[in-house]
Design a protein around this motif. Structure first.
Motif, PDB file in Angstrom:
ATOM      1  N   PRO A 100      66.605  -8.801  48.064  1.00  0.00           N
ATOM      2  CA  PRO A 100      68.296  -9.424  48.320  1.00  0.00           C
ATOM      3  C   PRO A 100      69.005 -10.165  47.286  1.00  0.00           C
ATOM      4  O   PRO A 100      70.350 -10.528  47.369  1.00  0.00           O
ATOM      5  CB  PRO A 100      68.221 -10.226  50.077  1.00  0.00           C
ATOM      6  CG  PRO A 100      66.596  -9.441  50.114  1.00  0.00           C
ATOM      7  CD  PRO A 100      66.152  -8.994  49.135  1.00  0.00           C
ATOM      8  N   TRP A 105      72.880 -10.800  47.849  1.00  0.00           N
ATOM      9  CA  TRP A 105      73.129 -11.666  48.991  1.00  0.00           C
ATOM     10  C   TRP A 105      73.126 -13.115  49.182  1.00  0.00           C
ATOM     11  O   TRP A 105      72.870 -13.566  48.032  1.00  0.00           O
ATOM     12  CB  TRP A 105      72.285 -10.961  50.145  1.00  0.00           C
ATOM     13  CG  TRP A 105      72.584  -9.471  50.414  1.00  0.00           C
ATOM     14  CD1 TRP A 105      72.446  -8.864  49.537  1.00  0.00           C
ATOM     15  CD2 TRP A 105      71.104  -9.640  52.206  1.00  0.00           C
ATOM     16  NE1 TRP A 105      71.647  -7.586  50.610  1.00  0.00           N
ATOM     17  CE2 TRP A 105      71.075  -8.061  51.506  1.00  0.00           C
ATOM     18  CE3 TRP A 105      70.674  -9.666  52.631  1.00  0.00           C
ATOM     19  CZ2 TRP A 105      70.368  -7.520  52.478  1.00  0.00           C
ATOM     20  CZ3 TRP A 105      69.811  -9.441  53.402  1.00  0.00           C
ATOM     21  CH2 TRP A 105      69.683  -7.818  53.765  1.00  0.00           C
ATOM     22  N   ALA A 152      66.012  -5.949  52.707  1.00  0.00           N
ATOM     23  CA  ALA A 152      67.134  -5.672  52.381  1.00  0.00           C
ATOM     24  C   ALA A 152      67.265  -4.338  53.002  1.00  0.00           C
ATOM     25  O   ALA A 152      68.518  -3.959  53.493  1.00  0.00           O
ATOM     26  CB  ALA A 152      66.935  -4.713  50.707  1.00  0.00           C
TER      27      ALA A 152
END
Length: 314
Positions: A100, A105, A152
């Motif tokens: 991530p 993110w 993810a």
């Protein structure tokens, strides 16, 4: 979700994978099994292009994998291996959040996802988030490895002997947890193992490989009951195939309604395997068991004759 079409892999003059075709449906747990050097790990690594295939085509969700950048492709797939691959100088939370972060993110989303997965995999956040890999048991480290592979939220999870180095009790626990996890998440999983009991326990689709070729594939019960040849029969356990089949079938499949006679003293759960029931019978010298539900209430009975499939009138 995954299609291998006449795929071959050569290393110089050696053919490691020889013209195989395989389709893995969305949400299916496909297990590749075979002896060492049969090509199963090479096949797995070709799917995420850690190894490039020599001939044929590999498609992911209808697209050829070479249409993707390697990094993009690998980030769409979770990857868990026997050695876990955890960074030793990173905490558990940081290890899980690796992909991530690479995908940029937001920090709050990463933290939320890490905590969600730790809870899902039985790793209390307050206890494990700040630990380092060296402070974990083998089973805990493998849970972190699986959490990182799922971080993810990939559609596909590739697993290469992920439980191979664990003791039998921890290994069986993680196998059960993986099946339960799959029941909730419905990922498409390709799982490599050399352990036939593990393969039979986990697989929706079992693929037996030998010398780079697929010898047979199908549901585990299909292969147990109708092995394609002597090699497959031997790999599946030979004369032990009956016990392996019994391990896959629940007691509820063979139990009879309760009869007017006295209940058998020895009990077995309705969702136990027939192999477990047989073990109880042998250990307790009992020819009949009372079958109980989740509340430990009697719901049926199982006799030895019924267990082995005899058409008894009871």
């Amino acid at each position: 979700m995954i299609d291998l079409i006449h795929v071959t892999k050569r290393f110089g003059a050696t053919t490691a994978v020889d013209d195989i075709s395989l389709s893995v449906a969305q949400g299916e747990l496909c297990v590749l099994v075979g002896t060492s050097g049969c090509g199963k790990s090479t096949t797995l690594r070709m799917i995420n292009r850690l190894i490039e295939h020599s001939d044929g085509e590999i498609h992911i969700d209808g697209q050829q994998i070479r249409a993707f950048r390697e990094e993009t492709l690998r980030r769409r797939m979770g990857y868990a291996i026997q050695s876990t691959g955890l960074f030793p100088h990173w905490t558990v939370a940081r290890n899980i959040g690796l992909v991530p972060r690479l995908l940029k993110w937001p920090q709050a989303r990463i933290r939320e996802r890490v905590e969600e997965l730790m809870t899902l995999l039985g790793l209390p956040v307050s206890e494990f988030a700040d630990k380092y890999p060296r402070q974990l048991s083998g089973g805990q480290a493998q849970r972190v490895g699986v959490a990182r592979a799922l971080a993810a939220d990939p559609d596909i999870l590739l697993m290469d002997e992920p439980f191979g180095a664990l003791d039998p009790i921890t290994r069986e626990t993680l196998q059960e947890e993986l099946r339960a996890l799959q029941g909730r998440l419905h990922k498409t999983i390709v799982f490599v193992t050399h352990d036939m009991d593990e393969a039979l326990r986990l697989a929706d689709r079992l693929v037996v490989m030998d010398q780079g070729r697929i010898k047979q594939q199908g549901h585990p019960l299909e292969l147990l009951r109708e092995p394609a040849d002597a090699f497959v029969e031997s790999l599946l356990g030979g004369e032990d195939r009956g016990l392996k089949e019994a391990a896959l079938l629940p007691v509820s499949e063979r139990m009879l309604p309760l009869s007017p006679r006295l209940l058998a003293r020895e009990r077995v759960a309705h969702d136990a395997s027939l192999r477990e029931a047989l073990s109880i019978m042998l250990w307790r010298h009992a020819e009949r068991l009372t079958v109980v539900d989740d509340e430990d209430l009697p719901i049926g009975e199982l006799s030895l004759r019924r267990l082995v499939g005899a058409k008894a009138h009871e």
